[in-house]
Each structure stands twice: as C-alpha cells, then as structure tokens.
Motif scaffolding. Structure first.
Motif, PDB file in Angstrom:
ATOM      1  N   GLU A   1      -8.916   6.414  -3.910  1.00 33.81           N
ATOM      2  CA  GLU A   1      -9.051   6.338  -2.452  1.00 33.81           C
ATOM      3  C   GLU A   1      -8.667   4.941  -1.991  1.00 33.81           C
ATOM      4  N   PHE A   2      -7.920   4.869  -0.915  1.00 37.25           N
ATOM      5  CA  PHE A   2      -7.582   3.562  -0.335  1.00 37.25           C
ATOM      6  C   PHE A   2      -8.525   3.262   0.822  1.00 37.25           C
TER       7      PHE A   2
ATOM      8  N   LEU B   1       0.772   6.839  -6.678  1.00 36.29           N
ATOM      9  CA  LEU B   1      -0.513   7.451  -7.050  1.00 36.29           C
ATOM     10  C   LEU B   1      -0.761   8.775  -6.329  1.00 36.29           C
ATOM     11  N   LYS B   2       0.289   9.285  -5.701  1.00 31.72           N
ATOM     12  CA  LYS B   2       0.182  10.466  -4.820  1.00 31.72           C
ATOM     13  C   LYS B   2      -0.704  11.568  -5.416  1.00 31.72           C
TER      14      LYS B   2
ATOM     15  N   GLU C   1       0.636   4.058  -2.807  1.00 33.77           N
ATOM     16  CA  GLU C   1       0.307   5.443  -2.430  1.00 33.77           C
ATOM     17  C   GLU C   1       1.363   6.411  -2.946  1.00 33.77           C
ATOM     18  N   TYR C   2       2.587   5.949  -2.919  1.00 32.25           N
ATOM     19  CA  TYR C   2       3.684   6.780  -3.428  1.00 32.25           C
ATOM     20  C   TYR C   2       3.511   7.023  -4.926  1.00 32.25           C
TER      21      TYR C   2
ATOM     22  N   ILE D   1      -4.364  10.715  -5.637  1.00 29.05           N
ATOM     23  CA  ILE D   1      -4.965  10.598  -4.295  1.00 29.05           C
ATOM     24  C   ILE D   1      -5.326  12.005  -3.815  1.00 29.05           C
ATOM     25  N   GLU D   2      -4.393  12.928  -4.030  1.00 29.47           N
ATOM     26  CA  GLU D   2      -4.648  14.322  -3.616  1.00 29.47           C
ATOM     27  C   GLU D   2      -5.845  14.910  -4.353  1.00 29.47           C
TER      28      GLU D   2
ATOM     29  N   GLN E   1       0.834  -1.211   0.000  1.00 26.37           N
ATOM     30  CA  GLN E   1       0.000   0.000   0.000  1.00 26.37           C
ATOM     31  C   GLN E   1       0.872   1.266   0.000  1.00 26.37           C
ATOM     32  N   ARG E   2       1.927   1.257   0.806  1.00 27.32           N
ATOM     33  CA  ARG E   2       2.832   2.427   0.839  1.00 27.32           C
ATOM     34  C   ARG E   2       3.389   2.708  -0.552  1.00 27.32           C
TER      35      ARG E   2
END
Ligand code: IPM
Ligand code: MG
Length: 387
Positions: A78-79, A68-69, A65-66, A72-73, A61-62
C-alpha cells in the motif's frame, strides 16, 4: 572563577548524559531487523519533503506502482502519501518534523523521501533541526548505506555510515559555557558501534565482498573513534573470510582519488561525520551528489532518499516539473531491493542505466529545453516493459 557558568554547563552535560544512557538501554533492548516476508502488508510512505521534492517523488511513486502493480492489487503493498514535511510548516511549528507527520511516518514500514530544506545560519528560516537528522533519530535509522559505482574505473564501493551518533547525536546540545568558550559533544556507544559494524560485515558476507575497511581518526579522537575501531576489530574476528583493515579519515580522502589504490576498497564503515563528508567526495567521482541514492536503515523502519538538495529556486521559477527524478527513482530501486522485491529492483536498475547512460533518449536540463520528470518516468517504464 566562572563557578556559576561551570555549574550551568555541568547541569546541561548531566541532562545529555541521561538522555544518551537511556538511548543505550533502548538499543540493548532492540530486537532483530524486521522480516518483510512475514508482514501481511508492506506500507510504503511517500514523503515529498519540500522544494522539488513532491514533484520528483511523485514520479518515483508512479514507477514503483508500475513495478508493484500485482501486489498492490492483491493488497500486499500500500502506498501512503505524506505531505507536510515542508520548511514552511516546520518553521511555523518550530519542529524538525511536525507531530502529525511523524505519526504518519511511523505508520509506514518503509519510506521514500524527497529532499527537505535544512536551515543554515543567515538564511530566511529559523534554526529548526534538519528533518533528515531528526527522522534518522526518531525512527532509529542507524545505517546510512551509500553505494558508489563507477564501472569504467573498476570502482564499486558501499559506504556504511553510522547515522545516529558521533557529532550528530547532540549537535544542537552544545554549550556556550562563557562568551569565549563553546563546547560540542560527540557521542559513541558500544551497541551503536556494534550494530553498524555488524551490518557492514553482514552486507559484505551476503554480497561476496572480500574486504571491509573502517575509517576513523582514532590516533587523535581517542575515546570515541577508539571505541569504534576496537569494536571493528573485535567483530571482524567473527568474519574470518573477510579482510578487515582501517585507515584514518585524512589519508582515506586522498586514497579515494588514488587511481592505483581506490578500486581495492569494497565496503567502508565509518562514524557519522566522516561518512557524511567522504560519501559526498565519492558521489562526486561518480558524477555528482545528485546521482547518488541513499538508504537509511533501522531494525524497524527504513527510509530511502536522494542526497541532493530541495532546489527551492526551481520551484519559484516554476521549473519543478523539469527537475530530474533520477536519483529518487534510484532510491526507489534500493527500497525495492530492501523489502525483498529483488527482480523488480534489478529491472529498475537496468532501466536507469539504459535511460541515463547507454541509450539516453531524453536529456534533463532542469528547464523547458529538456524533458520533464513525467516524461523521464514514462521513459523508464517503457524501458522496463521492453526489457
Ligand atoms: C546528508 C546530508 C545531511 C547530513 C544534512 C542535509 C543534514 O548532508 O544526508 O549527507 O549532514 O547528514
Ligand atoms: Mg552529506
């Protein structure tokens, strides 16, 4: 003789038929694959499962998230972390997937899943159905896509394993007619064959593959494997530029280790149980089942997972932080590709190659003599930053 027993068995068989015929109607009514570009937001569920699952999926996930930063913003991604798919809860509720967990899973578009324990005869757990199998059924994830690549041997295979039918459709609905007679059922449907075989040909077409191979045992299992094979050759006619051939499962297991022939296979489509078996063989050739990622794709939902087990002993010994998150990160790369983040997915594949093959600055040993999963994820992210 045995009239009562036969009547009881017939009744069970009748129930099974009703259930399967309903499923056929549902399949026929199904629309096309979801178009992720048309969604305002894509919800990615992270379902750790049990054993080392939560530890390794958290690292995957980390990394996602990195990558897809930005989106996501912007609120486009959304996770959603989903706990509770553990063997303890499943055993307590005697449910393959606890109801609240299933509800949460259905609120996601795609799911990254850690391993889940499948009880087996004789262990400490009651006989709840495999969470994997249940999830494939509940979310109708009919295509189990398992790529195997061994560049140095010229091997680049993609297996399209049917994921909802065959011996798995009614695996827990077999009947002990008498103490001496047990019968299991294997199920095949026309829409079920059609959709997996078409998916395999479409994949071949989109990826410039020249050959699709079906694997059955239609010489012996005539009705169900026969239907699969007939459907295969019927659909193959719609793809005249792609070579279509078929092999029986026994000789296919041999051909995968035939150095002269194996590199000729490209896309392989096959019923559930044969796919289960042969993808373990193929993954072993690539370096072990722990190295393979697996995509479970349906029209509405898709789930991505590592195909190794949950290693409960590592958790008992406090070693879960040393578990290797590589295969679930690889599943994450498949997820990115599936939802249309091709560039991010390619970067992640490249970083995985660098971190596990060409540069390999860290070694994972599963204990404190090696790196932790967190350190490995950091290494992946640093590598991506430097690409
Ligand atoms: C797999 C696994 C599963 C299966 C088990 C865990 C139920 O072997 O994903 O290949 O049999 O499908
Ligand atoms: Mg398997």
């Amino acid at each position: 003789m045995y009239e009562n027993e036969i009547e009881k068995a017939k009744e069970k068989f009748g129930e099974l038929l009703k259930k399967q015929l309903t499923r056929v109607e549902e399949m026929k009514a199904q629309g096309d694959f979801v178009d992720y570009k048309s969604l305002d937001k894509i919800v990615i569920g992270v379902c750790g499962g049990d054993g080392i699952g939560p530890a390794i999926t958290a690292q995957a996930q980390r990394v996602l998230e990195y990558l897809l930063k930005d989106d996501i913003e912007k609120g486009k991604i959304e996770f959603k972390v989903i706990d509770g798919l553990t063997i303890e809860r499943r055993a307590a509720e005697m449910a393959a997937i606890p109801a609240d967990v299933l509800k949460e899973l259905k609120q996601c578009d795609v799911i990254l899943k850690g391993p889940t324990t499948t009880p087996r005869k004789g262990d400490e757990w009651p006989n709840v159905e495999s969470a994997n199998v249940a999830m494939r059924k509940e979310l109708d994830l009919f295509a189990n896509v398992r790529p195997v690549r061994i560049p140095e041997l010229g091997v680049d295979w993609t297996f399209y394993r049917e994921n909802t039918e065959g011996g798995y459709a009614a695996g827990k609905e077999g009947v002990n007619v008498t103490d001496d007679l047990g019968i299991d059922f294997t199920v095949v449907t026309s829409p079920g064959c059609d959709r997996i075989i078409r998916a395999a040909f479409e994949f071949a077409k989109a990826n410039g593959k020249k050959r699709v191979t079906a694997v059955t045992k239609a010489n012996i299992i005539k009705t169900t494997d026969g239907k699969f094979l007939d459907t295969f050759y019927r659909i193959a006619k719609d793809y005249p530029d792609i070579m279509a051939d078929d092999w029986y499962i026994d000789i296919m297991t041999a051909k995968l280790i035939d150095e002269k022939r194996r590199r000729d296979f490209e896309v392989v489509v096959l019923p559930n149980l044969y796919g289960d078996i042969i993808t373990d063989e193929a993954a072993e050739l690539q370096g072990g089942v722990g190295t393979a990622g697996s995509a479970n794709i349906g029209k509405k939902y898709a789930m991505f997972e590592a195909i190794h087990g949950s290693a409960p002993r590592m958790v008992k010994e406090g070693r879960d932080k040393y578990a290797d998150p590589c295969s679930v990160i690889r599943a994450g790369a498949m997820l990115l590709n599936h939802i249309g983040y091709i560039e991010e997915s390619d970067k992640l594949y490249k970083a995985l190659d660098i971190c596990t093959i060409t540069e390999k600055k860290l070694t994972m040993t599963g204990r404190d003599t090696g790196a932790t999963g967190e350190e490995f994820a950091d290494y992946i992210m640093e590598t991506i930053a430097n690409l």
